[in-house]
Design a protein around this motif. Structure first.
Motif, PDB file in Angstrom:
ATOM      1  N   MET A  80     -40.170  16.334   0.020  1.00 54.46           N
ATOM      2  CA  MET A  80     -38.732  16.597  -0.091  1.00 54.46           C
ATOM      3  C   MET A  80     -38.086  16.641   1.294  1.00 54.46           C
ATOM      4  O   MET A  80     -38.705  17.055   2.266  1.00 54.46           O
ATOM      5  CB  MET A  80     -38.492  17.905  -0.846  1.00 54.46           C
ATOM      6  CG  MET A  80     -38.907  17.820  -2.305  1.00 54.46           C
ATOM      7  SD  MET A  80     -38.563  19.324  -3.223  1.00 54.46           S
ATOM      8  CE  MET A  80     -39.887  20.379  -2.628  1.00 54.46           C
ATOM      9  N   ARG A  81     -36.830  16.218   1.317  1.00 54.27           N
ATOM     10  CA  ARG A  81     -36.086  16.155   2.570  1.00 54.27           C
ATOM     11  C   ARG A  81     -34.715  16.823   2.473  1.00 54.27           C
ATOM     12  O   ARG A  81     -33.920  16.732   3.392  1.00 54.27           O
ATOM     13  CB  ARG A  81     -35.873  14.695   2.991  1.00 54.27           C
ATOM     14  CG  ARG A  81     -37.156  13.911   3.158  1.00 54.27           C
ATOM     15  CD  ARG A  81     -37.764  14.171   4.517  1.00 54.27           C
ATOM     16  NE  ARG A  81     -38.889  13.291   4.770  1.00 54.27           N
ATOM     17  CZ  ARG A  81     -40.107  13.699   5.042  1.00 54.27           C
ATOM     18  NH1 ARG A  81     -40.373  14.978   5.099  1.00 54.27           N
ATOM     19  NH2 ARG A  81     -41.062  12.847   5.280  1.00 54.27           N
ATOM     20  N   SER A  82     -34.433  17.486   1.338  1.00 49.20           N
ATOM     21  CA  SER A  82     -33.128  18.131   1.199  1.00 49.20           C
ATOM     22  C   SER A  82     -33.263  19.465   0.467  1.00 49.20           C
ATOM     23  O   SER A  82     -34.202  19.667  -0.309  1.00 49.20           O
ATOM     24  CB  SER A  82     -32.153  17.229   0.439  1.00 49.20           C
ATOM     25  OG  SER A  82     -32.475  17.199  -0.939  1.00 49.20           O
ATOM     26  N   ILE A  83     -32.302  20.323   0.707  1.00 40.39           N
ATOM     27  CA  ILE A  83     -32.274  21.620   0.038  1.00 40.39           C
ATOM     28  C   ILE A  83     -32.079  21.429  -1.461  1.00 40.39           C
ATOM     29  O   ILE A  83     -32.733  22.091  -2.271  1.00 40.39           O
ATOM     30  CB  ILE A  83     -31.181  22.508   0.653  1.00 40.39           C
ATOM     31  CG1 ILE A  83     -31.548  22.836   2.109  1.00 40.39           C
ATOM     32  CG2 ILE A  83     -30.985  23.790  -0.156  1.00 40.39           C
ATOM     33  CD1 ILE A  83     -30.437  23.471   2.917  1.00 40.39           C
ATOM     34  N   ASP A  84     -31.204  20.507  -1.837  1.00 41.84           N
ATOM     35  CA  ASP A  84     -30.952  20.270  -3.262  1.00 41.84           C
ATOM     36  C   ASP A  84     -32.213  19.829  -4.004  1.00 41.84           C
ATOM     37  O   ASP A  84     -32.428  20.217  -5.150  1.00 41.84           O
ATOM     38  CB  ASP A  84     -29.837  19.239  -3.454  1.00 41.84           C
ATOM     39  CG  ASP A  84     -28.464  19.797  -3.097  1.00 41.84           C
ATOM     40  OD1 ASP A  84     -28.285  21.031  -3.108  1.00 41.84           O
ATOM     41  OD2 ASP A  84     -27.560  18.984  -2.800  1.00 41.84           O
ATOM     42  N   ALA A  85     -33.056  19.041  -3.359  1.00 41.28           N
ATOM     43  CA  ALA A  85     -34.320  18.632  -3.984  1.00 41.28           C
ATOM     44  C   ALA A  85     -35.197  19.851  -4.243  1.00 41.28           C
ATOM     45  O   ALA A  85     -35.848  19.956  -5.290  1.00 41.28           O
ATOM     46  CB  ALA A  85     -35.051  17.627  -3.101  1.00 41.28           C
ATOM     47  N   THR A  88     -33.846  21.816  -7.234  1.00 33.59           N
ATOM     48  CA  THR A  88     -34.252  21.135  -8.468  1.00 33.59           C
ATOM     49  C   THR A  88     -35.716  21.426  -8.795  1.00 33.59           C
ATOM     50  O   THR A  88     -36.065  21.681  -9.958  1.00 33.59           O
ATOM     51  CB  THR A  88     -34.022  19.616  -8.344  1.00 33.59           C
ATOM     52  OG1 THR A  88     -32.624  19.384  -8.149  1.00 33.59           O
ATOM     53  CG2 THR A  88     -34.497  18.871  -9.585  1.00 33.59           C
ATOM     54  N   PHE A  99     -41.919  20.192   2.140  1.00 39.58           N
ATOM     55  CA  PHE A  99     -40.776  19.590   2.828  1.00 39.58           C
ATOM     56  C   PHE A  99     -41.206  18.976   4.149  1.00 39.58           C
ATOM     57  O   PHE A  99     -42.186  19.400   4.754  1.00 39.58           O
ATOM     58  CB  PHE A  99     -39.721  20.661   3.158  1.00 39.58           C
ATOM     59  CG  PHE A  99     -38.999  21.214   1.974  1.00 39.58           C
ATOM     60  CD1 PHE A  99     -37.835  20.637   1.511  1.00 39.58           C
ATOM     61  CD2 PHE A  99     -39.495  22.337   1.324  1.00 39.58           C
ATOM     62  CE1 PHE A  99     -37.162  21.164   0.420  1.00 39.58           C
ATOM     63  CE2 PHE A  99     -38.838  22.874   0.231  1.00 39.58           C
ATOM     64  CZ  PHE A  99     -37.663  22.279  -0.229  1.00 39.58           C
ATOM     65  N   MET A 102     -37.873  21.469   8.171  1.00 36.14           N
ATOM     66  CA  MET A 102     -36.521  21.946   7.847  1.00 36.14           C
ATOM     67  C   MET A 102     -36.476  23.460   7.982  1.00 36.14           C
ATOM     68  O   MET A 102     -36.255  24.172   7.014  1.00 36.14           O
ATOM     69  CB  MET A 102     -36.146  21.597   6.404  1.00 36.14           C
ATOM     70  CG  MET A 102     -35.860  20.153   6.130  1.00 36.14           C
ATOM     71  SD  MET A 102     -35.426  19.868   4.394  1.00 36.14           S
ATOM     72  CE  MET A 102     -33.966  20.887   4.213  1.00 36.14           C
ATOM     73  N   GLU A 106     -30.537  28.366   5.343  1.00 38.56           N
ATOM     74  CA  GLU A 106     -29.954  28.014   4.047  1.00 38.56           C
ATOM     75  C   GLU A 106     -31.029  27.607   3.033  1.00 38.56           C
ATOM     76  O   GLU A 106     -30.925  27.914   1.849  1.00 38.56           O
ATOM     77  CB  GLU A 106     -28.922  26.893   4.192  1.00 38.56           C
ATOM     78  CG  GLU A 106     -28.252  26.543   2.875  1.00 38.56           C
ATOM     79  CD  GLU A 106     -27.326  25.343   2.945  1.00 38.56           C
ATOM     80  OE1 GLU A 106     -26.796  24.964   1.888  1.00 38.56           O
ATOM     81  OE2 GLU A 106     -27.139  24.765   4.034  1.00 38.56           O
ATOM     82  N   LEU A 107     -32.063  26.929   3.486  1.00 34.55           N
ATOM     83  CA  LEU A 107     -33.137  26.509   2.588  1.00 34.55           C
ATOM     84  C   LEU A 107     -33.810  27.713   1.941  1.00 34.55           C
ATOM     85  O   LEU A 107     -33.938  27.782   0.714  1.00 34.55           O
ATOM     86  CB  LEU A 107     -34.167  25.667   3.344  1.00 34.55           C
ATOM     87  CG  LEU A 107     -35.382  25.215   2.522  1.00 34.55           C
ATOM     88  CD1 LEU A 107     -34.971  24.272   1.409  1.00 34.55           C
ATOM     89  CD2 LEU A 107     -36.409  24.557   3.428  1.00 34.55           C
ATOM     90  N   ARG A 110     -31.218  29.560  -0.503  1.00 30.71           N
ATOM     91  CA  ARG A 110     -30.898  28.875  -1.763  1.00 30.71           C
ATOM     92  C   ARG A 110     -32.095  28.786  -2.706  1.00 30.71           C
ATOM     93  O   ARG A 110     -31.951  28.929  -3.921  1.00 30.71           O
ATOM     94  CB  ARG A 110     -30.323  27.489  -1.480  1.00 30.71           C
ATOM     95  CG  ARG A 110     -28.894  27.626  -0.926  1.00 30.71           C
ATOM     96  CD  ARG A 110     -28.081  26.383  -0.940  1.00 30.71           C
ATOM     97  NE  ARG A 110     -28.105  25.636  -2.171  1.00 30.71           N
ATOM     98  CZ  ARG A 110     -27.943  24.317  -2.220  1.00 30.71           C
ATOM     99  NH1 ARG A 110     -27.759  23.614  -1.114  1.00 30.71           N
ATOM    100  NH2 ARG A 110     -27.972  23.682  -3.376  1.00 30.71           N
TER     101      ARG A 110
END
Length: 121
Positions: A80-85, A88, A99, A102, A106-107, A110
Motif C-alpha cells: 500500500m502507498r496511501s492512507i485511504d488504502a 479500506t 506500506f 510513510m 495522519e496514517l 486514521r
C-alpha cells in the motif's frame, strides 16, 4: 490500557514514531519496535503483545506483513502507498498492513479511528 486498541509498528529503518503519535492521538496504544529491520519482527511482537493490528513499513511495503501472515496467519494487505488504502484494508478486516515508507501521524490516526469505528473500544 486493556480497553485501548493496541497497534504494533515495525519500520525497516527503525522509524515509526510519527505513526505512533497518530495512533495515540486517536486513543490507541502504539508499540514501536526499535531498530533497523523492525518490520521483520512485526508478527512476533503482535503475537506477544496480543495486538489488534500491526503496521509494517519497508521499501516494497510487504516484507514484514508477509512474514507476519506466513508465521501467524494474520489477514494482510501489503504494497500500500496511501492512507485511504490502509483504511479500506481495516474495513476489510485485515490485521497486518504493509506500506511503503510513510511515517506520518495522519496514517496512524486514521487507521486507529477506522479500527475503533469498525470494532469498538
Amino acid at each position: 490500557m486493556e480497553n485501548k486498541v493496541k497497534v504494533v509498528i515495525g519500520d525497516r529503518l527503525g522509524k515509526g514514531q510519527n505513526v505512533a503519535k497518530g495512533v495515540e492521538a486517536a486513543g490507541g496504544v502504539a508499540i514501536v519496535i526499535p531498530g533497523v529491520g523492525a518490520d521483520m519482527k512485526l508478527g512476533d511482537v503482535m503475537n506477544k503483545e496480543n495486538a489488534d493490528f500491526g503496521i509494517s513499513f519497508c521499501g516494497s511495503g510487504g516484507a514484514g506483513a508477509v512474514t507476519a501472515n506466513t508465521k501467524y496467519k494474520y489477514p494482510m494487505e501489503f504494497g500500500m502507498r496511501s492512507i485511504d488504502a490502509g483504511v479500506t484494508a481495516i474495513r476489510e478486516g485485515k490485521k497486518v498492513l504493509g506500506f511503503g515508507f510513510m511515517d506520518v501521524e495522519e496514517l496512524g490516526r486514521r487507521l486507529t479511528e477506522e479500527y475503533i469505528k469498525k470494532n469498538g473500544r
